[in-house]
Design a protein around this motif. Sequence first.
Motif, mmCIF file in Angstrom:
data_model
loop_
_atom_site.group_PDB
_atom_site.id
_atom_site.type_symbol
_atom_site.label_atom_id
_atom_site.label_comp_id
_atom_site.label_asym_id
_atom_site.label_seq_id
_atom_site.Cartn_x
_atom_site.Cartn_y
_atom_site.Cartn_z
ATOM 1 N N UNK A 99 -64.574 -90.577 10.537
ATOM 2 C CA UNK A 99 -64.218 -90.253 9.073
ATOM 3 C C UNK A 99 -65.396 -90.282 8.109
ATOM 4 N N UNK A 100 -66.213 -91.582 8.302
ATOM 5 C CA UNK A 100 -67.178 -91.783 7.169
ATOM 6 C C UNK A 100 -68.279 -90.927 7.253
ATOM 7 N N UNK A 101 -68.778 -90.562 8.499
ATOM 8 C CA UNK A 101 -69.806 -89.537 8.329
ATOM 9 C C UNK A 101 -69.455 -87.951 7.955
ATOM 10 N N UNK A 102 -68.201 -87.609 8.165
ATOM 11 C CA UNK A 102 -67.654 -86.533 7.557
ATOM 12 C C UNK A 102 -67.603 -86.710 6.011
ATOM 13 N N UNK A 103 -67.285 -87.692 5.557
ATOM 14 C CA UNK A 103 -67.139 -87.816 3.998
ATOM 15 C C UNK A 103 -68.761 -87.977 3.453
ATOM 16 N N UNK B 129 -56.106 -89.908 2.302
ATOM 17 C CA UNK B 129 -54.948 -90.078 2.787
ATOM 18 C C UNK B 129 -54.565 -90.156 3.906
ATOM 19 N N UNK B 130 -53.603 -90.203 4.724
ATOM 20 C CA UNK B 130 -53.363 -90.107 6.319
ATOM 21 C C UNK B 130 -54.023 -88.953 6.925
ATOM 22 N N UNK C 293 -58.885 -81.509 5.541
ATOM 23 C CA UNK C 293 -58.056 -82.012 6.295
ATOM 24 C C UNK C 293 -58.729 -83.079 7.253
ATOM 25 N N UNK C 294 -58.160 -84.275 7.292
ATOM 26 C CA UNK C 294 -58.764 -85.472 8.053
ATOM 27 C C UNK C 294 -57.462 -86.321 9.034
ATOM 28 N N UNK C 295 -57.756 -86.903 9.939
ATOM 29 C CA UNK C 295 -56.946 -87.906 10.593
ATOM 30 C C UNK C 295 -57.783 -89.198 10.504
ATOM 31 N N UNK C 296 -57.139 -90.042 9.426
ATOM 32 C CA UNK C 296 -57.867 -91.222 9.561
ATOM 33 C C UNK C 296 -57.599 -92.293 10.607
#
Length: 375
Positions: free
Chosen positions: A104-108, A72-73, A94-97
Amino acid sequence: MLRLIRAGEAVTRADIGRVTGLSRPAVSLRVTELLDHGLVVEDSEGPSTGGRPPTRLVFNAAGGVVLVASLGASRAQIAVCDLAGRRLDGVSLAVDVEEGPDTVLPLVMDTWAELLGDRPLSQVRGVGLGVPATVEFAAGRTESARIMANWTGVAIPPIIAERFPVQVFLDNDVNVIAIGEHRAAYAGDADDLLFIKVSTRIGAGVIAGGEILRGALGAAGEIGHIPVRDGGGVLCRCGNVDCVDSVASGTAILRDLRDRGYQVASLADVVSLVRAGDAETMAVVRNAARMLGEVVATAVNLLNPAVVVLGGDVAEAFQPLVSGVREVVHRRSTALSTRNLRIERSRLGPGAGIVGCAHMVLDHILSPEAVDAAL
């Protein structure tokens, strides 16, 4: 053959031969391939019709895993699921896209690696990701010129496949939530479903005839950028004015209350005000419901769904918003389109995106064409 076994339509070699018309040697050869590939296992013996009972064939949901994430956002649901789409392990982060794919992708992917634990990489059969942006599904590419601008044109599957060398599927976050709601909460009950996500932003996913409707390039469901009447001239982040996303989303509700002098930091503060019966807060929520209801009414007239499902933080927190949307839709849509229409809150809540991502992957990797290619 695998589809027949998964559906329980043919659970013995004799059943398969009878349904498909294949010879016993052909059935035996293909069943052996499915067994060797770990997609099918032999289970308890079936009922006997005389003589030795036949061996039952059972789909092996434990024969692999799929990695899924619904972004999500501001939050991400990340999980590992089995081949039946059941969640085995997962987390909410918690993420900030807006930080972009490089962050974001490395975190995922790191989170997937942690969730896999001791499972070998060979167990991973596919990856599914939902993102809060317009997605060109066939290309696996985000297409949001103004929203999530630093994701625009990024082909995400090759990035993920470098670390997890399997098929990677990407779709809009609301599409995967709609798939999840349909498969887990409305299967066999409503094959024409409209899911509306009301959260930081507003979007829609359309299930038509039991399948997700993506449109020619993947842009179907952009309900958030339909303009409303009497929106007050609010500039939307897409560049247009008075889009329903800019006047009825969670972001808009917070903005409107702050403009009235309320010190609200999050939707939780708004929930507290609603529960306390604050008249001005209730008026803001009802106005958002009215404007959202006008857009949903148009969609109901166009699509004639059996059910409209309202999900996302705002819809799940504010029953007055759901009631307001229901009232406007029944007043402004045609009599036939609303005769049996149900308007409900999400049955799955935040977990719908994970379920939808899993089924998006499984529908492809377990299709007859994909299984034939793998074998």
